[in-house]
Design a protein around this motif. Structure first.
Motif, PDB file in Angstrom:
ATOM      1  N   ARG A  20       0.862  -1.183   0.000  1.00 50.72           N
ATOM      2  CA  ARG A  20       0.000   0.000   0.000  1.00 50.72           C
ATOM      3  C   ARG A  20       0.897   1.232   0.000  1.00 50.72           C
ATOM      4  NH1 ARG A  20      -4.334  -2.569   3.838  1.00 50.72           N
ATOM      5  NH2 ARG A  20      -6.035  -2.795   2.336  1.00 50.72           N
ATOM      6  N   ALA A  21       0.568   2.209  -0.862  1.00 49.90           N
ATOM      7  CA  ALA A  21       1.367   3.428  -0.952  1.00 49.90           C
ATOM      8  C   ALA A  21       1.139   4.339   0.250  1.00 49.90           C
ATOM      9  CB  ALA A  21       1.059   4.171  -2.247  1.00 49.90           C
ATOM     10  N   THR A  26      -6.683   1.910  -0.743  1.00 47.90           N
ATOM     11  CA  THR A  26      -7.502   0.691  -0.816  1.00 47.90           C
ATOM     12  C   THR A  26      -6.817  -0.404  -1.619  1.00 47.90           C
ATOM     13  OG1 THR A  26      -8.699   1.514  -2.743  1.00 47.90           O
ATOM     14  CG2 THR A  26      -9.676   1.933  -0.586  1.00 47.90           C
ATOM     15  N   GLY A  27      -5.904  -0.039  -2.485  1.00 54.63           N
ATOM     16  CA  GLY A  27      -5.221  -1.013  -3.319  1.00 54.63           C
ATOM     17  C   GLY A  27      -3.771  -1.201  -2.922  1.00 54.63           C
ATOM     18  N   VAL A  63      -7.422  -6.831 -10.237  1.00 54.08           N
ATOM     19  CA  VAL A  63      -6.307  -6.031 -10.727  1.00 54.08           C
ATOM     20  C   VAL A  63      -6.934  -4.806 -11.359  1.00 54.08           C
ATOM     21  CG1 VAL A  63      -4.387  -5.914 -12.361  1.00 54.08           C
ATOM     22  CG2 VAL A  63      -4.846  -8.043 -11.105  1.00 54.08           C
ATOM     23  N   ARG A  64      -6.501  -3.634 -10.920  1.00 56.21           N
ATOM     24  CA  ARG A  64      -7.074  -2.382 -11.426  1.00 56.21           C
ATOM     25  C   ARG A  64      -5.976  -1.439 -11.912  1.00 56.21           C
ATOM     26  NH1 ARG A  64     -11.500  -0.660  -6.851  1.00 56.21           N
ATOM     27  NH2 ARG A  64     -12.703  -2.594  -6.833  1.00 56.21           N
ATOM     28  N   PRO A  65      -6.359  -0.496 -12.791  1.00 59.36           N
ATOM     29  CA  PRO A  65      -5.384   0.486 -13.284  1.00 59.36           C
ATOM     30  C   PRO A  65      -4.910   1.431 -12.181  1.00 59.36           C
ATOM     31  CG  PRO A  65      -7.388   0.482 -14.623  1.00 59.36           C
ATOM     32  CD  PRO A  65      -7.667  -0.346 -13.425  1.00 59.36           C
ATOM     33  N   ARG A  66      -3.762   2.012 -12.394  1.00 59.81           N
ATOM     34  CA  ARG A  66      -3.262   3.105 -11.549  1.00 59.81           C
ATOM     35  C   ARG A  66      -3.612   4.405 -12.267  1.00 59.81           C
ATOM     36  NH1 ARG A  66       1.826   3.998 -10.981  1.00 59.81           N
ATOM     37  NH2 ARG A  66       1.436   4.998  -8.987  1.00 59.81           N
ATOM     38  N   ALA A 111       0.085  -1.526 -11.577  1.00 59.98           N
ATOM     39  CA  ALA A 111      -1.348  -1.725 -11.346  1.00 59.98           C
ATOM     40  C   ALA A 111      -1.590  -1.785  -9.840  1.00 59.98           C
ATOM     41  CB  ALA A 111      -1.824  -3.019 -12.017  1.00 59.98           C
ATOM     42  N   GLN A 112      -2.855  -1.984  -9.483  1.00 61.28           N
ATOM     43  CA  GLN A 112      -3.227  -2.137  -8.083  1.00 61.28           C
ATOM     44  C   GLN A 112      -3.974  -3.448  -7.894  1.00 61.28           C
ATOM     45  OE1 GLN A 112      -4.906   1.415  -6.076  1.00 61.28           O
ATOM     46  NE2 GLN A 112      -5.124   2.154  -8.174  1.00 61.28           N
ATOM     47  N   LEU A 113      -3.818  -4.022  -6.716  1.00 57.93           N
ATOM     48  CA  LEU A 113      -4.541  -5.216  -6.331  1.00 57.93           C
ATOM     49  C   LEU A 113      -5.523  -4.806  -5.245  1.00 57.93           C
ATOM     50  CD1 LEU A 113      -4.344  -8.275  -7.019  1.00 57.93           C
ATOM     51  CD2 LEU A 113      -2.984  -8.519  -4.946  1.00 57.93           C
TER      52      LEU A 113
END
Length: 144
Positions: A20-21, A26-27, A63-66, A111-113
Protein backbone atom coordinates in the motif's frame (compact mmCIF):
# COMPACT_ATOMS: atom_id res chain seq x y z
CA UNK A 1 -12.90 -5.72 11.52
CA UNK A 2 -11.10 -9.02 11.08
CA UNK A 3 -7.89 -9.00 9.04
CA UNK A 4 -7.99 -11.21 5.95
CA UNK A 5 -4.77 -12.91 4.93
CA UNK A 6 -3.78 -12.97 1.27
CA UNK A 7 -0.89 -15.37 0.76
CA UNK A 8 1.75 -14.23 -1.73
CA UNK A 9 4.42 -16.39 -3.37
CA UNK A 10 7.43 -14.67 -4.94
CA UNK A 11 8.21 -16.58 -8.14
CA UNK A 12 11.50 -14.89 -9.13
CA UNK A 13 14.32 -13.14 -7.25
CA UNK A 14 13.37 -9.63 -8.43
CA UNK A 15 9.65 -10.06 -7.58
CA UNK A 16 8.28 -7.64 -4.97
CA UNK A 17 5.52 -8.01 -2.42
CA UNK A 18 2.47 -5.84 -3.19
CA UNK A 19 2.44 -2.74 -0.97
CA UNK A 20 0.00 0.00 0.00
CA UNK A 21 1.37 3.43 -0.95
CA UNK A 22 -0.32 5.00 2.09
CA UNK A 23 -2.21 3.84 5.17
CA UNK A 24 -5.56 4.86 3.61
CA UNK A 25 -4.92 3.31 0.18
CA UNK A 26 -7.50 0.69 -0.82
CA UNK A 27 -5.22 -1.01 -3.32
CA UNK A 28 -1.84 -2.67 -3.07
CA UNK A 29 0.65 -1.61 -5.74
CA UNK A 30 1.71 -4.37 -8.12
CA UNK A 31 5.22 -4.21 -9.59
CA UNK A 32 6.55 -5.31 -12.96
CA UNK A 33 8.93 -8.26 -12.81
CA UNK A 34 10.74 -8.18 -16.14
CA UNK A 35 14.31 -8.67 -17.28
CA UNK A 36 15.48 -5.18 -18.16
CA UNK A 37 12.44 -3.56 -19.67
CA UNK A 38 9.39 -4.20 -21.82
CA UNK A 39 8.10 -1.78 -24.47
CA UNK A 40 4.34 -1.19 -24.61
CA UNK A 41 2.45 0.01 -27.65
CA UNK A 42 -1.21 0.07 -28.70
CA UNK A 43 -1.43 -3.75 -28.79
CA UNK A 44 -2.17 -5.32 -25.37
CA UNK A 45 0.77 -7.09 -23.70
CA UNK A 46 0.85 -9.27 -20.63
CA UNK A 47 3.29 -7.84 -18.09
CA UNK A 48 4.51 -10.31 -15.45
CA UNK A 49 4.50 -9.42 -11.75
CA UNK A 50 6.58 -12.35 -10.54
CA UNK A 51 4.01 -13.24 -7.89
CA UNK A 52 1.21 -15.74 -7.37
CA UNK A 53 -1.47 -15.32 -4.71
CA UNK A 54 -3.85 -17.43 -2.68
CA UNK A 55 -7.02 -15.56 -1.83
CA UNK A 56 -9.43 -16.94 0.75
CA UNK A 57 -12.78 -18.20 -0.53
CA UNK A 58 -15.46 -15.53 -0.29
CA UNK A 59 -13.23 -12.67 -1.42
CA UNK A 60 -13.01 -10.80 -4.71
CA UNK A 61 -9.48 -9.91 -5.82
CA UNK A 62 -9.17 -7.47 -8.72
CA UNK A 63 -6.31 -6.03 -10.73
CA UNK A 64 -7.07 -2.38 -11.43
CA UNK A 65 -5.38 0.49 -13.28
CA UNK A 66 -3.26 3.10 -11.55
CA UNK A 67 -4.62 6.60 -12.16
CA UNK A 68 -1.16 8.08 -12.69
CA UNK A 69 -0.45 5.71 -15.58
CA UNK A 70 -3.92 6.23 -17.06
CA UNK A 71 -3.35 10.00 -17.08
CA UNK A 72 -0.18 9.43 -19.14
CA UNK A 73 -1.95 7.20 -21.71
CA UNK A 74 -1.05 3.77 -20.33
CA UNK A 75 -4.01 1.42 -20.09
CA UNK A 76 -4.47 -1.52 -17.73
CA UNK A 77 -7.29 -4.02 -18.15
CA UNK A 78 -9.43 -4.62 -15.10
CA UNK A 79 -9.09 -8.26 -14.14
CA UNK A 80 -10.48 -10.68 -11.58
CA UNK A 81 -8.26 -13.19 -9.80
CA UNK A 82 -10.35 -16.21 -8.81
CA UNK A 83 -9.74 -17.77 -5.38
CA UNK A 84 -8.62 -21.07 -6.97
CA UNK A 85 -6.09 -19.51 -9.42
CA UNK A 86 -2.47 -20.23 -8.46
CA UNK A 87 -0.56 -18.98 -11.49
CA UNK A 88 1.50 -15.83 -11.89
CA UNK A 89 -0.42 -12.56 -11.88
CA UNK A 90 -0.09 -10.96 -15.31
CA UNK A 91 -1.24 -7.42 -16.01
CA UNK A 92 -2.65 -6.62 -19.47
CA UNK A 93 -1.26 -3.22 -20.52
CA UNK A 94 -1.15 -1.01 -23.63
CA UNK A 95 -0.80 2.62 -24.69
CA UNK A 96 -3.64 4.82 -25.91
CA UNK A 97 -4.30 8.36 -27.11
CA UNK A 98 -1.22 10.27 -28.23
CA UNK A 99 1.21 7.96 -26.41
CA UNK A 100 2.86 5.73 -29.01
CA UNK A 101 5.04 3.75 -26.61
CA UNK A 102 5.82 3.33 -22.92
CA UNK A 103 8.77 1.54 -21.36
CA UNK A 104 8.00 -0.70 -18.36
CA UNK A 105 11.07 -1.44 -16.25
CA UNK A 106 11.62 -4.06 -13.61
CA UNK A 107 10.16 -2.81 -10.32
CA UNK A 108 7.84 -0.19 -11.87
CA UNK A 109 4.42 0.15 -10.22
CA UNK A 110 2.03 -1.01 -12.95
CA UNK A 111 -1.35 -1.73 -11.35
CA UNK A 112 -3.23 -2.14 -8.08
CA UNK A 113 -4.54 -5.22 -6.33
CA UNK A 114 -7.86 -4.61 -4.55
CA UNK A 115 -9.49 -7.16 -2.25
CA UNK A 116 -13.16 -7.05 -1.21
CA UNK A 117 -15.58 -9.42 0.49
CA UNK A 118 -18.11 -11.03 -1.81
CA UNK A 119 -21.74 -10.27 -1.09
CA UNK A 120 -23.93 -13.33 -0.58
CA UNK A 121 -25.97 -13.22 -3.80
CA UNK A 122 -28.41 -15.61 -5.38
CA UNK A 123 -29.91 -15.30 -8.86
CA UNK A 124 -33.59 -15.79 -9.60
CA UNK A 125 -35.08 -15.89 -13.08
CA UNK A 126 -38.23 -13.74 -13.40
CA UNK A 127 -40.61 -13.11 -16.32
CA UNK A 128 -40.09 -9.32 -16.07
CA UNK A 129 -38.36 -6.71 -13.96
CA UNK A 130 -39.91 -3.95 -11.86
CA UNK A 131 -40.47 -0.88 -14.11
CA UNK A 132 -38.56 2.38 -13.44
CA UNK A 133 -38.58 5.87 -14.94
CA UNK A 134 -35.25 5.13 -16.62
CA UNK A 135 -36.31 1.78 -18.01
CA UNK A 136 -33.84 0.38 -20.54
CA UNK A 137 -32.09 3.70 -21.20
CA UNK A 138 -28.35 3.29 -20.75
CA UNK A 139 -24.96 4.67 -21.72
CA UNK A 140 -25.55 8.37 -21.24
CA UNK A 141 -29.31 8.28 -21.06
CA UNK A 142 -29.43 10.05 -17.68
CA UNK A 143 -26.94 12.83 -18.49
CA UNK A 144 -26.49 15.54 -21.02
Amino acid sequence: METVELQVQLLRPSARMPERASAAATGFDLYACVEGSLRLGPQPRMVPTGIAIEAPAGYDVQVRPRSGLSAKGVGVALGTVDADYRGELLVTMWTFGQLAAHEVRDGDRIAQLVVAALAPVSLRMVPQLTPTARGGGGHGSTGR
